[in-house]
Each structure stands twice: as C-alpha cells, then as structure tokens.
Design a protein around this motif. Structure first.
Motif, PDB file in Angstrom:
ATOM      1  N   ALA A  50       0.811  -1.224   0.000  1.00 28.44           N
ATOM      2  CA  ALA A  50       0.000   0.000   0.000  1.00 28.44           C
ATOM      3  C   ALA A  50       0.850   1.283   0.000  1.00 28.44           C
ATOM      4  CB  ALA A  50      -0.917  -0.004   1.218  1.00 28.44           C
ATOM      5  N   ASP A  51       2.191   1.138   0.163  1.00 30.66           N
ATOM      6  CA  ASP A  51       3.042   2.335   0.184  1.00 30.66           C
ATOM      7  C   ASP A  51       2.940   3.084  -1.145  1.00 30.66           C
ATOM      8  OD1 ASP A  51       3.984   1.924   2.689  1.00 30.66           O
ATOM      9  OD2 ASP A  51       5.901   1.037   2.092  1.00 30.66           O
ATOM     10  N   THR A  52       2.551   4.343  -1.106  1.00 33.92           N
ATOM     11  CA  THR A  52       2.506   5.114  -2.350  1.00 33.92           C
ATOM     12  C   THR A  52       3.767   5.944  -2.475  1.00 33.92           C
ATOM     13  OG1 THR A  52       1.149   6.659  -1.110  1.00 33.92           O
ATOM     14  CG2 THR A  52       0.002   5.248  -2.696  1.00 33.92           C
ATOM     15  N   GLU A  53       4.278   6.410  -1.333  1.00 34.16           N
ATOM     16  CA  GLU A  53       5.482   7.223  -1.339  1.00 34.16           C
ATOM     17  C   GLU A  53       6.701   6.296  -1.318  1.00 34.16           C
ATOM     18  OE1 GLU A  53       7.116  10.886   1.480  1.00 34.16           O
ATOM     19  OE2 GLU A  53       5.786   9.373   2.260  1.00 34.16           O
ATOM     20  N   ARG A  54       7.852   6.747  -1.877  1.00 36.74           N
ATOM     21  CA  ARG A  54       9.095   5.964  -1.806  1.00 36.74           C
ATOM     22  C   ARG A  54       9.623   6.046  -0.379  1.00 36.74           C
ATOM     23  NH1 ARG A  54      12.813   2.763  -2.470  1.00 36.74           N
ATOM     24  NH2 ARG A  54      14.646   2.973  -3.809  1.00 36.74           N
ATOM     25  N   ILE A  55       9.566   4.937   0.328  1.00 36.85           N
ATOM     26  CA  ILE A  55      10.059   4.912   1.713  1.00 36.85           C
ATOM     27  C   ILE A  55      11.195   3.890   1.763  1.00 36.85           C
ATOM     28  CG2 ILE A  55       9.457   4.284   4.105  1.00 36.85           C
ATOM     29  CD1 ILE A  55       6.620   5.303   3.474  1.00 36.85           C
ATOM     30  N   TYR A  56      12.343   4.273   2.305  1.00 34.74           N
ATOM     31  CA  TYR A  56      13.513   3.382   2.297  1.00 34.74           C
ATOM     32  C   TYR A  56      13.535   2.493   3.536  1.00 34.74           C
ATOM     33  CZ  TYR A  56      15.217   6.354  -1.456  1.00 34.74           C
ATOM     34  OH  TYR A  56      15.337   7.032  -2.638  1.00 34.74           O
ATOM     35  N   PRO A  57      13.399   1.168   3.362  1.00 35.26           N
ATOM     36  CA  PRO A  57      13.531   0.261   4.508  1.00 35.26           C
ATOM     37  C   PRO A  57      14.975   0.336   5.014  1.00 35.26           C
ATOM     38  CG  PRO A  57      12.664  -0.891   2.569  1.00 35.26           C
ATOM     39  CD  PRO A  57      13.173   0.429   2.108  1.00 35.26           C
ATOM     40  N   THR A  58      15.158   0.837   6.225  1.00 35.77           N
ATOM     41  CA  THR A  58      16.487   1.215   6.715  1.00 35.77           C
ATOM     42  C   THR A  58      16.789   0.576   8.070  1.00 35.77           C
ATOM     43  OG1 THR A  58      16.283   3.348   5.589  1.00 35.77           O
ATOM     44  CG2 THR A  58      17.872   3.240   7.390  1.00 35.77           C
ATOM     45  N   VAL A  59      17.971   0.001   8.173  1.00 30.41           N
ATOM     46  CA  VAL A  59      18.421  -0.506   9.474  1.00 30.41           C
ATOM     47  C   VAL A  59      19.377   0.524  10.069  1.00 30.41           C
ATOM     48  CG1 VAL A  59      19.916  -2.248  10.548  1.00 30.41           C
ATOM     49  CG2 VAL A  59      18.015  -2.961   9.099  1.00 30.41           C
ATOM     50  N   ILE A  60      19.125   0.847  11.344  1.00 22.04           N
ATOM     51  CA  ILE A  60      19.968   1.826  12.040  1.00 22.04           C
ATOM     52  C   ILE A  60      20.753   1.095  13.105  1.00 22.04           C
ATOM     53  CG2 ILE A  60      19.996   3.964  13.422  1.00 22.04           C
ATOM     54  CD1 ILE A  60      18.586   4.242  10.731  1.00 22.04           C
TER      55      ILE A  60
END
Ligand SMILES: Nc1ncnc2c1ncn2[C@@H]1O[C@H](COP(=O)(O)OP(=O)(O)OP(=O)(O)O)[C@@H](O)[C@H]1O
Ligand SMILES: Cc1cc2nc3c(=O)[nH]c(=O)nc-3n(C[C@H](O)[C@H](O)[C@H](O)CO)c2cc1C
Length: 331
Positions: A50-60
């Motif tokens: 459902a993500d419409t915006e580019r969201i970066y799956p990120t490990v911190i």
C-alpha cells in the motif's frame, strides 16, 4: 563513509547523517548475526504494497558498538560489516545507517534522540524495535517511551516480542530467547547445527583466498587459505563439512559446492598460527584472490597432531567421506 554498493550489493551504507536517503522506515538495534530474532524486527519495515510514497527500509545501528565505546575493548562479530550488509540485502533492506556512537550521541536524552535522529535526520515514517531495546543517555529510554515520544510526531512503533527457540540447552534451561551471545556460546562448543537453527541460516565465513606454503597439493588435498575480516568471530577449532560458493561471480562450478574445512594451527606440520583452509570435493582449478562464502553445516572432529603426513592424508580422506555421506543424507 563506506558505500558497499560497488561491492556487488545494492544496499546504501552510510555513516554520514547528511547522506541518508529519506523518508525511511527504520529498524533499530545492533543486529550482530542477523539471526531469527533480528529478522522478525526487520520484517515490519519492509515494503508494504500500500506504500505510495518511496520509503527506504532502513536498518539503524551504531558504530562503534556502544559496548566497545564504553569499555574500549574491540569485539569480534558474527557478521562483520560486509557480511551484515549482504544478509540485510537478502531480507530486502535498502539502507544501512551506521550512526557514529560518540560522547555527544551517548548524552542525548530519549526526547532529543527521537527529535534529532529519528525525526530530523531519518524522517522516519515507521519504527520497529525488539522488546528489549533501550535508547538515550544511560539507556534510560524504554520501548514504551519510544512509542509515546514517536506518537507526538505520528510515527507508529512496532515492538517485536523476543524470538525464542525450542532447543534443549543445558546451560540455558529457563531462558529460551535467541540472542547473539547464545549463538556465540553454541559456536564455541562446535554445535553448528544448533547455531544454524538459532540463526535461521548457516553460519558463514566470507574471505579472500590467499597463498599458503603450497603444501596441500603435495598431499593430494589442495586447500584454499582464507583471509577473513579481522573482527570475524571464529567457531570452535576443528574440521567442518561446508558448502562453498564464490561471491559476486555467477561461475556455476563454484556455487554451493561441498567441501571440508579446517580451522586450526596445523600441529602436524608445526604450524605456529591459526589458519582457515577449505578443500573442495570433486573440483580443481585456481581459487587465488577469489572471494568465497563458506557455510558451516556440520562439525566433524577436533584437530589432531598426526605422526606423519601420510596419517594426516588418510584422515582427511575419511573427513571427505564423512562430509559426502552427510550431504547425501541432507540433500
Ligand atoms: N579442490 C580444491 N580445493 C581447494 N583448492 C584447490 C582445489 N583445487 C585446486 N585448488 C587450488 O589450489 C590452491 C591450494 O593449493 P595448496 O594447498 O598446495 O597451496 P597453498 O595455497 O599454499 O595452501 P597450503 O596452506 O595448503 O599449503 C587453492 O588456493 C586453489 O587455487
Ligand atoms: C579437512 C582438513 C582437515 C585437517 N585436519 C588437520 C589435523 O587434524 N591436523 C593438522 O595438523 N592439520 C590438519 N589440516 C591442515 C593441514 O595440515 C594442511 O591443510 C596442510 O598441511 C597444507 O597446508 C587439515 C586440513 C583439512 C583441509
């Protein structure tokens, strides 16, 4: 700023907060080993349809390891940086941010950490942490605090229950949590099958093949000598049945090959320093300078001092037979 993208990996790695790709969905933690528990924490940040915006799956994560910063002692790791990046890539993570852990960062209060790091630098739209996650100065912030503080910015926080195992471990009767330290203990005793169950994948060594004394070929068992990252945690010394693949090269003759590996000092040839060497079954060719991934599947025996090279040679032949039988059974 390390960027391992050129290393055949698509994960963006940065330790500069100015170069973070935003907005992000973040999983926070140390993630040494990328074990089954870590994998569950990372799951909620991966792409949702459902993500419409580019969201970066990120490990911190933090560099150096906070424990290393406070004690000044360097630690060996189940997954040194290069390997961690590869494991994260396999899970679908697109970015690894190594936040410099220093005096200023360790002094941030939980409120400041959320505002300055999570909101301003990471522009997080979602957060996932394990149940035992602590943050802020003196590790004073709990997961509940994180939820409350992040809610002010409308950022949902998933708190993932600690993954447990069903193995019967004599030393850990009442504690069934999967942890990096439990996996280290298991590897130290050579119980590779148990370690692999806790990891959810085989324990792996990644190294470059370097020249040795050209001795192996003289006894009919050439061995690729591996140079590993200095901070790699090594399991119990001895002989293992392993699977070998070349990294970054789609050479099909070097994919998932069976082998036998020795970690030890080679007392039979009066070796003075430990080496990691692997002999590939039914294969010949040149391995020098190649980068190999070695997956440990079974501990076969401890290293021994033999009276002569003939006796060592016979034993290595037996090791090859045992490994072959093992792989034929499990494949
Ligand atoms: N089946 C095989 N398994 C491992 N290496 C092989 C194999 N066949 C050929 N080789 C090549 O032979 C090299 C190893 O040869 P050899 O063991 O004689 O010398 P070395 O690299 O100096 O190591 P050693 O410490 O054993 O003396 C490997 O690095 C690889 O290039
Ligand atoms: C499967 C395997 C088992 C080995 N076992 C021993 C051992 O028990 N003792 C030893 O001194 N060296 C052992 N070695 C290392 C051996 O001494 C070394 O490969 C040769 O001397 C060539 O360097 C082993 C190597 C392999 C590949």
């Amino acid at each position: 700023m390390p960027n391992l993208s050129q290393n055949g990996c698509s994960v963006w790695v940065t330790s500069s907060t100015e170069l973070i790709q935003t907005p992000t969905a973040v999983a926070l933690g140390k993630f040494d080993g990328v074990h089954r528990g870590h994998q569950r924490v990372i799951q909620p940040i991966l792409h949702k349809s459902a993500d419409t915006e580019r969201i970066y799956p990120t490990v911190i994560t933090f560099l150096p390891h906070p424990q290393e910063f406070f004690t000044g002692k360097t630690r060996t790791l189940l997954t040194p940086l290069d390997e961690k990046v590869r494991q994260l890539e396999l899970l679908g993570v697109e970015q690894l941010v190594l936040i410099p852990f220093n005096k200023e960062l360790s002094a941030l209060t939980p409120e400041q950490f959320v505002e300055q790091i999570i909101v301003e630098k990471l522009q997080a739209s979602r957060i996932s942490v394990g149940q035992d996650f602590c943050f802020g100065s003196n590790r004073s912030g709990t997961t509940r605090d994180l939820q409350v503080l992040a809610a002010k910015y409308d950022i949902p926080v998933t708190i993932v229950p600690l993954e447990t195992h069903e193995d019967d471990l004599p030393l850990q009767k009442d504690d069934t949590r999967i942890s990096t330290s439990l996996i280290r203990q298991t590897l130290e005793t050579g119980n590779i099958e148990q370690a692999n169950r806790l990891l959810g994948r085989p324990y792996t060594l990644i190294g470059t093949v370097v020249k040795g004394q050209q001795l192996g070929r003289t006894i009919g068992f050439p061995t690729a000598n591996l140079q590993l990252p200095e901070d790699k945690f090594l399991p119990q010394k001895g002989v293992y049945a392993v699977r070998v693949s070349e990294i970054n090269q789609p050479d099909t003759t070097l994919t998932n090959r069976w082998g036998v590996m020795n970690i030890g000092n080679r007392p039979t040839v009066n070796g003075t320093y430990p080496t990691v060497e692997v002999h590939l079954l039914d294969w010949s060719g040149d391995l020098y300078n190649k980068k190999l991934q070695i997956q440990l599947e079974k501990f076969l025996r401890s290293e021994q001092k033999f009276d002569n090279l003939e006796a060592l040679k016979s034993q290595i032949q037996l090791d090859c037979n045992t490994a072959r039988k093992f792989f034929n059974r499990v494949c």
